[in-house]
Structure formats: structure tokens, C-alpha cells
Design a protein around this motif. Sequence first.
Motif, mmCIF file in Angstrom:
data_model
loop_
_atom_site.group_PDB
_atom_site.id
_atom_site.type_symbol
_atom_site.label_atom_id
_atom_site.label_comp_id
_atom_site.label_asym_id
_atom_site.label_seq_id
_atom_site.Cartn_x
_atom_site.Cartn_y
_atom_site.Cartn_z
ATOM 1 N N MET A 161 35.682 2.254 72.225
ATOM 2 C CA MET A 161 36.869 2.072 73.081
ATOM 3 C C MET A 161 36.689 2.809 74.411
ATOM 4 S SD MET A 161 39.875 0.684 72.934
ATOM 5 C CE MET A 161 41.308 0.782 73.964
ATOM 6 N N ARG A 162 36.183 4.068 74.292
ATOM 7 C CA ARG A 162 35.948 4.846 75.517
ATOM 8 C C ARG A 162 34.820 4.228 76.330
ATOM 9 N NH1 ARG A 162 38.003 10.581 75.758
ATOM 10 N NH2 ARG A 162 39.412 10.787 74.017
ATOM 11 N N ARG A 189 46.979 3.015 93.709
ATOM 12 C CA ARG A 189 46.953 3.191 92.248
ATOM 13 C C ARG A 189 45.790 4.096 91.874
ATOM 14 N NH1 ARG A 189 45.807 -1.056 89.132
ATOM 15 N NH2 ARG A 189 46.996 -0.210 87.424
ATOM 16 N N ILE A 230 36.218 1.423 78.397
ATOM 17 C CA ILE A 230 36.915 1.943 79.580
ATOM 18 C C ILE A 230 35.893 2.386 80.626
ATOM 19 C CG2 ILE A 230 38.470 3.749 80.444
ATOM 20 C CD1 ILE A 230 39.936 3.625 77.804
ATOM 21 N N ASN A 282 47.953 7.668 77.831
ATOM 22 C CA ASN A 282 47.562 7.608 76.428
ATOM 23 C C ASN A 282 46.695 8.828 76.143
ATOM 24 O OD1 ASN A 282 46.220 6.877 73.912
ATOM 25 N ND2 ASN A 282 47.138 4.885 74.231
ATOM 26 N N GLU A 336 51.522 5.069 83.235
ATOM 27 C CA GLU A 336 51.046 4.827 81.874
ATOM 28 C C GLU A 336 50.204 6.022 81.437
ATOM 29 O OE1 GLU A 336 51.610 1.948 80.212
ATOM 30 O OE2 GLU A 336 50.320 2.436 78.521
ATOM 31 N N VAL A 383 42.328 1.128 85.464
ATOM 32 C CA VAL A 383 43.020 0.857 84.199
ATOM 33 C C VAL A 383 44.515 0.620 84.454
ATOM 34 C CG1 VAL A 383 43.584 1.809 81.928
ATOM 35 C CG2 VAL A 383 41.355 2.272 82.947
ATOM 36 N N ASP A 384 45.081 -0.405 83.815
ATOM 37 C CA ASP A 384 46.526 -0.651 83.911
ATOM 38 C C ASP A 384 47.227 -0.087 82.691
ATOM 39 O OD1 ASP A 384 46.184 -2.197 86.211
ATOM 40 O OD2 ASP A 384 45.776 -3.987 85.030
ATOM 41 N N LYS A 385 46.641 -0.321 81.532
ATOM 42 C CA LYS A 385 47.270 0.052 80.270
ATOM 43 C C LYS A 385 46.183 0.286 79.231
ATOM 44 C CE LYS A 385 51.832 -1.945 79.216
ATOM 45 N NZ LYS A 385 52.515 -0.716 79.325
ATOM 46 N N ALA A 386 46.377 1.259 78.372
ATOM 47 C CA ALA A 386 45.389 1.481 77.315
ATOM 48 C C ALA A 386 46.111 1.962 76.070
ATOM 49 C CB ALA A 386 44.377 2.518 77.762
ATOM 50 N N ASP A 387 45.724 1.439 74.930
ATOM 51 C CA ASP A 387 46.366 1.818 73.680
ATOM 52 C C ASP A 387 45.295 1.967 72.600
ATOM 53 O OD1 ASP A 387 47.761 1.770 71.191
ATOM 54 O OD2 ASP A 387 49.501 0.936 72.231
ATOM 55 N N LEU A 388 45.145 3.191 72.117
ATOM 56 C CA LEU A 388 44.095 3.459 71.133
ATOM 57 C C LEU A 388 44.426 2.832 69.777
ATOM 58 C CD1 LEU A 388 41.411 4.926 70.580
ATOM 59 C CD2 LEU A 388 42.713 6.922 69.921
#
Lengths: 88, 200
Positions: free
Chosen positions: A1-2, B114, A5, B70, B68, A15-20
Amino acid sequence: MRTVIATLQDLGFVVDKADLDLGSVSATKLSGYALRMTVSVRPSESGKSMIVRANAQYNTTAVTDPKPYQDFFVSLQKSLFLTANNVD
Amino acid sequence: MKKIIACTAVIGLLAGCVQPIPPEALQFQPDTLANRQLQSRKYDIKSEKDLLSASNNVLQDMGFNLDESNMPLGVIVASKSRDATEAGQIAGAMFMAFMFGANAASYDKVQKIRASLVTKPASTNNPIEVDVKTKSGKQIKFDQKVEMPNSYVVRVTFQRMVWNQKGVLTKIEGINEPEIYQEFFDKLSKSIFLQAQNVN
């Protein structure tokens, strides 16, 4: 996952959004055009490998040509092996 | 026959209108590694959480708003909207308006910047060499990276969108000026130091 990214960052994406938990990341590249990608990572049935799925939109159209996806996966593969010694 | 030629020509023109994705968009470029180094910095800090918190403070100091985050992935996304007016552009726009009418004048008005910030554990320069034999009897050697304790790498990337006074998007670009990244990391170094001294 990393690594996904890191690859997206290498390719100039922000990045806009990230969810593990979901294993999903969305990012946008702005370079005179807007290219948005969502990449999701999930374990395979055997549990020994991971399956990466990517989809992209270029400005307002979906990218259906296989070539950009192949390029992305090649970049991901390179990123997995690329160790920037000066940075790390 | 003529109709077929005409149809083909029209289809050809329409196809030409749809811009294809640039071939280099998803490929690594010669400057990829240089950009990675420009946008990354290693910090000795005891936890990733502390580093993210210090980074968030710097972004807030710079006027960014959090969009955002995480924590388990080490991701922070923030943005800010600012004035993009430049005196030179306004003078140019006034000249254009004078010469060709008000509609010809265009100058940048608003920009949105951004930032995405990603942290990851740093690895040592001495990876462990692993030698394995696959089921088919093939011998493979690879380097297994060793994570360094109390050391993390921060990578930040900036991009901006600029709209003119008519609300039309005029620029969409990544920011690659080394000074901007340098300034950010200098601030982050200070922020980490202050956080360690409990001065907030």
C-alpha cells in the motif's frame, strides 16, 4: 500500500484520499491536464500475494487504453525495487 | 463512395478532438529520482505519530487546511486558496482590454494550492541479502530492506490550480521549485525541535 503511494508520488501525483482499512488510494496529477487514479490493493485468495487494481480518468474521460495501465504497473514494479539510498 | 470518404473524414476529425493521455504520464522519467530526493527528507524522531503531528503543525503554520488524513498510512492532505493576482498580468490585461475590448482581458485571480504529505519508516543502507530457492528449483537473490528504528522519511508534494477573473481554470500544474520544498523542510525541522522541547 505504501509502495503504491510512493509510486504515485514518483509519477507526480498528489494524494486525494487514502484508506488503509479499505486498501484504497486516490490521487491526482496536474500537468496541464488532470489525471485522476484510484488504486486498490487487496490480498489474493491464497493470501500469499496482493492484487492491485487501478483505474484512471483523464480530464473528464475514463482511460480505457491498456497502455497507460501497463505503464503504471511497470512503474510500480520499478518502485518496488528502486531504493533511493541518498534519501532512505 | 464520396459519402464514405466524407464520413471517414468526419469521424477522423472527431477522434482527433479527444485528447489522448500523454505517453509519459504514467512512466518514470529521468528526473523521477531527483524529484523524489527533492521532496523527501529523513528525520530522527521516536514515532511516526510525532512526525505527522509536527508536519500538520507546519502545514497549519503555512495556512493550509486539513482535507484528509490517515494516521496508520502516514498520509496528510491539505489545501489553501489564495490570491493569484500579479501586477504585471493586470497591466497586460488592461492593455488587452484597451486594444481589443473588455472580453480580451484575462488575468489570474485565485489559486488553490494542494499538499500531500506521506511518511514512511526509513531503511538502512545495509539490506539483508536473501537467497531463496523456488519450487521449480530456481535460485533467487534479493535484498530485504531493514527498517531503521526511530527514523522516518517525509515526502511532500505540492500542486496548484489557478483561475482567472472570469472563473476559468487557466493553470493546473505540479510545483517543482526546490526553494519551496527547502523552506517547508526547514520549517519542519524547527517544528520537530520545538515539539521535542514541548514548546508549542
